[in-house]
Design a protein around this motif. Structure first.
Motif, PDB file in Angstrom:
ATOM      1  N   MET A  88      -2.033 -11.872  11.197  1.00 52.86           N
ATOM      2  CA  MET A  88      -3.484 -11.915  11.097  1.00 52.86           C
ATOM      3  C   MET A  88      -3.991 -13.240  11.646  1.00 52.86           C
ATOM      4  O   MET A  88      -3.326 -14.262  11.514  1.00 52.86           O
ATOM      5  CB  MET A  88      -3.876 -11.777   9.613  1.00 52.86           C
ATOM      6  CG  MET A  88      -5.323 -11.974   9.284  1.00 52.86           C
ATOM      7  SD  MET A  88      -5.589 -12.059   7.483  1.00 52.86           S
ATOM      8  CE  MET A  88      -5.520 -10.335   7.078  1.00 52.86           C
ATOM      9  N   LEU A 128      -3.490  -9.369   1.991  1.00 51.39           N
ATOM     10  CA  LEU A 128      -3.527 -10.288   3.135  1.00 51.39           C
ATOM     11  C   LEU A 128      -4.858 -11.015   3.221  1.00 51.39           C
ATOM     12  O   LEU A 128      -4.904 -12.211   3.546  1.00 51.39           O
ATOM     13  CB  LEU A 128      -3.223  -9.539   4.427  1.00 51.39           C
ATOM     14  CG  LEU A 128      -1.775  -9.056   4.564  1.00 51.39           C
ATOM     15  CD1 LEU A 128      -1.637  -8.104   5.743  1.00 51.39           C
ATOM     16  CD2 LEU A 128      -0.811 -10.233   4.685  1.00 51.39           C
ATOM     17  N   HIS A 161      -0.513  -4.719   1.517  1.00 50.10           N
ATOM     18  CA  HIS A 161      -1.880  -4.211   1.477  1.00 50.10           C
ATOM     19  C   HIS A 161      -2.831  -5.184   2.183  1.00 50.10           C
ATOM     20  O   HIS A 161      -2.710  -6.405   2.041  1.00 50.10           O
ATOM     21  CB  HIS A 161      -2.296  -4.021   0.018  1.00 50.10           C
ATOM     22  CG  HIS A 161      -3.549  -3.250  -0.147  1.00 50.10           C
ATOM     23  ND1 HIS A 161      -4.791  -3.791   0.084  1.00 50.10           N
ATOM     24  CD2 HIS A 161      -3.748  -1.964  -0.512  1.00 50.10           C
ATOM     25  CE1 HIS A 161      -5.709  -2.879  -0.143  1.00 50.10           C
ATOM     26  NE2 HIS A 161      -5.101  -1.751  -0.503  1.00 50.10           N
ATOM     27  N   GLY A 162      -3.771  -4.642   2.941  1.00 51.84           N
ATOM     28  CA  GLY A 162      -4.757  -5.470   3.630  1.00 51.84           C
ATOM     29  C   GLY A 162      -5.550  -6.352   2.683  1.00 51.84           C
ATOM     30  O   GLY A 162      -5.912  -7.476   3.014  1.00 51.84           O
ATOM     31  N   ASN A 194       0.855  -1.192   0.000  1.00 50.77           N
ATOM     32  CA  ASN A 194       0.000   0.000   0.000  1.00 50.77           C
ATOM     33  C   ASN A 194       0.893   1.244   0.000  1.00 50.77           C
ATOM     34  O   ASN A 194       2.119   1.136  -0.103  1.00 50.77           O
ATOM     35  CB  ASN A 194      -0.959  -0.024   1.204  1.00 50.77           C
ATOM     36  CG  ASN A 194      -0.232  -0.053   2.540  1.00 50.77           C
ATOM     37  OD1 ASN A 194       0.929   0.336   2.670  1.00 50.77           O
ATOM     38  ND2 ASN A 194      -0.922  -0.515   3.572  1.00 50.77           N
ATOM     39  N   PHE A 211      -6.437  -7.995  11.883  1.00 49.73           N
ATOM     40  CA  PHE A 211      -5.079  -7.583  11.534  1.00 49.73           C
ATOM     41  C   PHE A 211      -4.337  -7.245  12.825  1.00 49.73           C
ATOM     42  O   PHE A 211      -4.776  -6.383  13.579  1.00 49.73           O
ATOM     43  CB  PHE A 211      -5.112  -6.354  10.625  1.00 49.73           C
ATOM     44  CG  PHE A 211      -5.721  -6.620   9.282  1.00 49.73           C
ATOM     45  CD1 PHE A 211      -4.924  -7.034   8.220  1.00 49.73           C
ATOM     46  CD2 PHE A 211      -7.081  -6.453   9.063  1.00 49.73           C
ATOM     47  CE1 PHE A 211      -5.481  -7.265   6.970  1.00 49.73           C
ATOM     48  CE2 PHE A 211      -7.642  -6.687   7.815  1.00 49.73           C
ATOM     49  CZ  PHE A 211      -6.833  -7.100   6.771  1.00 49.73           C
ATOM     50  N   ALA A 214       1.886  -5.633  10.765  1.00 51.52           N
ATOM     51  CA  ALA A 214       2.115  -5.355   9.350  1.00 51.52           C
ATOM     52  C   ALA A 214       3.185  -6.276   8.786  1.00 51.52           C
ATOM     53  O   ALA A 214       4.036  -6.782   9.510  1.00 51.52           O
ATOM     54  CB  ALA A 214       2.543  -3.899   9.168  1.00 51.52           C
TER      55      ALA A 214
END
Length: 152
Positions: free
Chosen positions: A132, A65, A61-62, A55, A94, A97
């Motif tokens: 996560m 994931l 980027h979420g 990102n 989450f 990172a």
């Protein structure tokens, strides 16, 4: 997308990992992806965070994931039933990172079944850091062909 996405990863793979045979469609967009299949239905899926996964803050980027969690968690259904599946629900938290160069791994275990609905609990991590956690429900569909046979 261009072919360079499949050529970015030049780092050696950790022992036991091999590239996943998912170089078309969505797999081509988010890959390259890897997996390690162990005994008794255990597996781990993985990817190396590269620039196209990030990102604006330089983190993975979420959405990447989430996509990775979907296919890492859903593989528990494949391993247990050898059936295709679709995602009914995917809930994640989450916790940390992932940065460019991080080797991200994930897997899941089945925690319940009812008819063709299979619930799993999974984890995504890098090294000793959990990135996560989550749960998911998948609907099992038709049988997958044996490895090496074409899809019908």
């Amino acid at each position: 997308m261009t072919d360079d996405l499949l050529e970015e990863s030049t780092a050696p793979l950790p022992p036991g990992y091999q590239p996943m045979n998912w170089f078309h469609g969505f797999g081509r967009q988010i890959g390259p992806l890897y997996e390690k299949i162990e005994s008794e239905g255990k597996y781990t899926r993985a990817f190396l965070v590269q620039e196209h996964h990030t990102n604006g803050m330089g983190n993975c980027h979420g959405g990447m994931l989430m996509a990775f969690a979907d296919m890492a968690f859903g593989h528990a259904v494949t391993m247990a039933t050898h059936r295709y599946w679709v995602t009914v629900r995917l809930l994640t938290d989450f916790l940390s990172a992932a940065k460019i160069g991080d080797w991200v791994e994930g897997n899941a275990v089945i925690i319940g079944t009812e008819d063709d609905f299979i619930s799993v609990q999974g984890r995504i991590w890098s090294g000793d850091r959990t990135i996560m956690t989550g749960t998911a429900v998948f609907k099992a569909l038709g049988q997958r062909p044996p490895k090496g046979e074409p899809r019908k």
